[in-house]
Write a protein that holds these residues in place. Sequence first.
Motif, PDB file in Angstrom:
ATOM      1  N   LEU A 291       0.461  -1.175   0.693  1.00  0.00           N
ATOM      2  CA  LEU A 291      -0.103  -0.237   0.049  1.00  0.00           C
ATOM      3  C   LEU A 291       0.970   1.315   0.357  1.00  0.00           C
ATOM      4  O   LEU A 291       1.048   2.088  -0.890  1.00  0.00           O
ATOM      5  CB  LEU A 291      -1.020   0.541   1.477  1.00  0.00           C
ATOM      6  N   GLN A 292       1.880   0.990   0.933  1.00  0.00           N
ATOM      7  CA  GLN A 292       2.490   2.186   1.175  1.00  0.00           C
ATOM      8  C   GLN A 292       3.517   2.787  -0.356  1.00  0.00           C
ATOM      9  O   GLN A 292       3.759   3.709  -0.422  1.00  0.00           O
ATOM     10  CB  GLN A 292       3.382   2.359   2.068  1.00  0.00           C
ATOM     11  N   LEU A 293       3.549   1.800  -1.242  1.00  0.00           N
ATOM     12  CA  LEU A 293       4.601   2.098  -2.028  1.00  0.00           C
ATOM     13  C   LEU A 293       4.194   2.429  -3.287  1.00  0.00           C
ATOM     14  O   LEU A 293       4.703   3.152  -4.576  1.00  0.00           O
ATOM     15  CB  LEU A 293       5.866   0.124  -2.789  1.00  0.00           C
ATOM     16  N   GLU A 294       2.463   2.187  -3.476  1.00  0.00           N
ATOM     17  CA  GLU A 294       1.491   2.758  -4.511  1.00  0.00           C
ATOM     18  C   GLU A 294       1.800   4.063  -3.475  1.00  0.00           C
ATOM     19  O   GLU A 294       1.508   4.849  -4.965  1.00  0.00           O
ATOM     20  CB  GLU A 294       0.515   1.627  -4.246  1.00  0.00           C
ATOM     21  N   ASP A 295       1.416   4.652  -2.844  1.00  0.00           N
ATOM     22  CA  ASP A 295       1.084   5.800  -2.737  1.00  0.00           C
ATOM     23  C   ASP A 295       2.065   6.639  -2.543  1.00  0.00           C
ATOM     24  O   ASP A 295       1.994   8.214  -2.280  1.00  0.00           O
ATOM     25  CB  ASP A 295       0.341   6.208  -0.946  1.00  0.00           C
ATOM     26  N   LEU A 296       3.386   6.717  -2.190  1.00  0.00           N
ATOM     27  CA  LEU A 296       4.761   6.426  -2.151  1.00  0.00           C
ATOM     28  C   LEU A 296       5.358   6.885  -3.510  1.00  0.00           C
ATOM     29  O   LEU A 296       5.844   7.992  -4.151  1.00  0.00           O
ATOM     30  CB  LEU A 296       5.959   5.883  -1.671  1.00  0.00           C
TER      31      LEU A 296
END
Length: 390
Positions: A291-296
Amino acid sequence: MGFHHPAFIAGAFEHPTRHAPDKSVAQLHAECAHGALADAGLSLDDVDGYFCAADAPGGIPALMADYMNLRLRHIDGTESGGCSYIAHVGHAATAIAQGRCSVALVTLAGKPRSSGQATGTEIRQIPPERPAAPFEQPYAWTVAGMYGMLARRHMHEYGTTMEQLAWVKVAASHHAQHNPHALLRTVYTTDDVLASPLVADPLRRLDCCVITDGGGALVLVHPSIARSLKRPLVGVRGFAETIRTNEAGRLDLLQTGAAVTGPRAFAEAGLAPADVKYASVYDNFTIMVALQLEDLGFCAKGEGGRFVADGNLISGVGKLPWNTDGGGMCNNHPQNRGGITKVIEAVRQLRGEAHPAVQVPGCDIALASGPGLVMGAGHAHATVLLERLP
């Protein structure tokens, strides 16, 4: 003209223990402080700014400042859960730039392993004064249960598979085998992860981070001091933090606070995700990494499962070297708060001090990013971008 860095990380230290029944929490904080200051070539007498969160004894800076006999001009006790220490890096850099202090110490320590905590699977006890308590406590939610819902939703929306997410643990284990202090040094396969006991459907035991005692510390200094210390110059280049509310019950479970802190930190730094040579991204559960890799901005929304698969996070193999110390998945998650270890490993990579088997060649830009508290029940997030100067 080059980028002006408001402060530099001159000292970083990760406590080597993962089980400390014989030490007090205050002692662990102090040992981490001494380690980071020794790394910087400084002492407690040089510290004039102190930053800590609720893991500090009593939950306030005053008690540890007294324990270490610090003479301070500036204190900051911001509490944002596990990302507090990433936030503290930004706060300390700002305080140094404003002349409020010149040598800032950040510490974390705790003993959940020796006290027998089962953090992710025990019913989360909510203080009765919290506004949401009467609406949440009757359902007896667990941390792992909350993140299981995130994983299931991602699978439903985007076709993500648990085998894809298992690659997060596999990558962490490939790195942890080289870390003599890592709690888990076994190299896992996706089959190992999928065969581990179910914890909160669809998450299995190996989708979850470790529970460890220990801690860590950072020392940030004014640029003029940094240049006098004869240590590698690791500058703070961009920073952002946020609180992600539940939006009165309309929370999008597939968007983390990284969707706010990533773009803001990159904008402040004048950088883009493609500039990042190494990424420390908080890994409490495999789904949160995706999720964070997407949002970053490292991959498109919904592509996180495919992005982490097939070894793409393994240093020397994949497109984005990640958590090369083994991360919270395999190395260390002191006091169930992984933010400070993310910054510490980013500093190691920028200095060229990571293990040779996982060191990223020519690492000059690194990211440290992660959440605090619990997604869906009070969620904070912070991101910092660091740069190694020649």
